[in-house]
Design a protein around this motif. Structure first.
Motif, PDB file in Angstrom:
ATOM      1  N   ASP A  81       0.901   4.044  -2.489  1.00 18.28           N
ATOM      2  CA  ASP A  81       1.111   3.439  -3.805  1.00 18.28           C
ATOM      3  C   ASP A  81      -0.132   2.699  -4.288  1.00 18.28           C
ATOM      4  OD1 ASP A  81       2.612   2.880  -6.096  1.00 18.28           O
ATOM      5  OD2 ASP A  81       3.294   0.962  -5.301  1.00 18.28           O
ATOM      6  N   MET A  82      -1.272   3.266  -4.020  1.00 19.26           N
ATOM      7  CA  MET A  82      -2.523   2.713  -4.535  1.00 19.26           C
ATOM      8  C   MET A  82      -3.549   3.818  -4.584  1.00 19.26           C
ATOM      9  SD  MET A  82      -4.784   2.598  -1.914  1.00 19.26           S
ATOM     10  CE  MET A  82      -4.727   2.754  -0.169  1.00 19.26           C
ATOM     11  N   THR A  83      -4.466   3.665  -5.521  1.00 23.36           N
ATOM     12  CA  THR A  83      -5.553   4.637  -5.629  1.00 23.36           C
ATOM     13  C   THR A  83      -6.890   4.014  -5.287  1.00 23.36           C
ATOM     14  OG1 THR A  83      -5.768   4.141  -7.989  1.00 23.36           O
ATOM     15  CG2 THR A  83      -4.372   6.023  -7.376  1.00 23.36           C
ATOM     16  N   ASP A  84      -6.951   2.677  -5.324  1.00 20.29           N
ATOM     17  CA  ASP A  84      -8.197   1.994  -5.039  1.00 20.29           C
ATOM     18  C   ASP A  84      -7.890   0.562  -4.630  1.00 20.29           C
ATOM     19  OD1 ASP A  84     -11.084   1.980  -4.983  1.00 20.29           O
ATOM     20  OD2 ASP A  84     -11.037   0.752  -6.799  1.00 20.29           O
TER      21      ASP A  84
ATOM     22  N   LEU B   5       0.809  -1.210   0.000  1.00 17.75           N
ATOM     23  CA  LEU B   5       0.000   0.000   0.000  1.00 17.75           C
ATOM     24  C   LEU B   5       0.846   1.266   0.000  1.00 17.75           C
ATOM     25  CD1 LEU B   5      -2.753  -1.111   2.536  1.00 17.75           C
ATOM     26  CD2 LEU B   5      -2.838  -1.156   0.031  1.00 17.75           C
ATOM     27  N   VAL B   6       2.109   1.159   0.375  1.00 17.64           N
ATOM     28  CA  VAL B   6       3.042   2.286   0.282  1.00 17.64           C
ATOM     29  C   VAL B   6       4.275   1.833  -0.471  1.00 17.64           C
ATOM     30  CG1 VAL B   6       2.296   3.434   2.415  1.00 17.64           C
ATOM     31  CG2 VAL B   6       4.226   1.867   2.478  1.00 17.64           C
ATOM     32  N   ASP B   7       4.947   2.802  -1.030  1.00 24.46           N
ATOM     33  CA  ASP B   7       6.165   2.572  -1.786  1.00 24.46           C
ATOM     34  C   ASP B   7       7.301   3.265  -1.060  1.00 24.46           C
ATOM     35  OD1 ASP B   7       7.747   1.767  -3.986  1.00 24.46           O
ATOM     36  OD2 ASP B   7       7.491   3.735  -4.908  1.00 24.46           O
ATOM     37  N   GLU B   8       8.388   2.560  -0.844  1.00 25.80           N
ATOM     38  CA  GLU B   8       9.559   3.166  -0.214  1.00 25.80           C
ATOM     39  C   GLU B   8      10.529   3.604  -1.297  1.00 25.80           C
ATOM     40  OE1 GLU B   8      13.238   2.200   2.859  1.00 25.80           O
ATOM     41  OE2 GLU B   8      11.807   0.624   2.373  1.00 25.80           O
ATOM     42  N   ARG B   9      10.960   4.837  -1.186  1.00 32.77           N
ATOM     43  CA  ARG B   9      11.967   5.382  -2.099  1.00 32.77           C
ATOM     44  C   ARG B   9      13.213   5.660  -1.280  1.00 32.77           C
ATOM     45  NH1 ARG B   9       8.865   9.702  -5.939  1.00 32.77           N
ATOM     46  NH2 ARG B   9       7.090   8.390  -6.452  1.00 32.77           N
TER      47      ARG B   9
END
Length: 125
Positions: free
Chosen positions: A85-88, A65-69
């Motif tokens: 990192d999601m819209t739905d 659900l999240v992206d680590e950069r």
């Protein structure tokens, strides 16, 4: 800033996503992480202790659900930033009673796709 590649193991487990979405602190992080933010920034914005934020980010990352950069900070050290990192999220059940989950992702710009390719090449070296 380089976007870490998502796991190639397939979609996240249904229960993992439901656990993350059922947690009020995870939901607070998802609400705020519309742009890349450090764990410290998220802790301050969400009024959650930093150690709790790291635990919740682990859960959110496992749930995809999240992206680590990761990147290099202004003082030369490594920094991590997190972004939703999601819209739905869609949960469905088929005729056999099997549940499934589908995550819609934001579209990636060409520069992000290029950064992903370079990151992948660097991981292989």
């Amino acid at each position: 800033m380089v976007r870490d590649l998502p796991s190639t193991e397939g979609p996240p487990a249904l229960q993992t996503v439901l656990d993350a979405l059922g947690d009020p602190e995870c939901r607070a992080i998802l609400s705020e992480a519309t742009e890349p933010m450090t764990a410290t920034e998220l802790a301050e914005t969400c009024d959650i202790s930093q150690s709790t934020v790291y635990r919740k980010l682990d859960l959110l990352t496992e749930a995809s659900l999240v992206d680590e950069r990761t990147g290099v900070g202004s003082e030369g050290g490594r920094i991590s930033q997190y972004e939703r990192d999601m819209t739905d999220v869609s949960v469905s059940i088929d005729e056999t009673g099997e549940f499934s989950i589908e995550l819609d992702r934001p579209s990636r710009h060409a520069d992000e796709r290029l950064a992903e390719m370079w990151s992948e090449m660097g991981d292989e070296l």
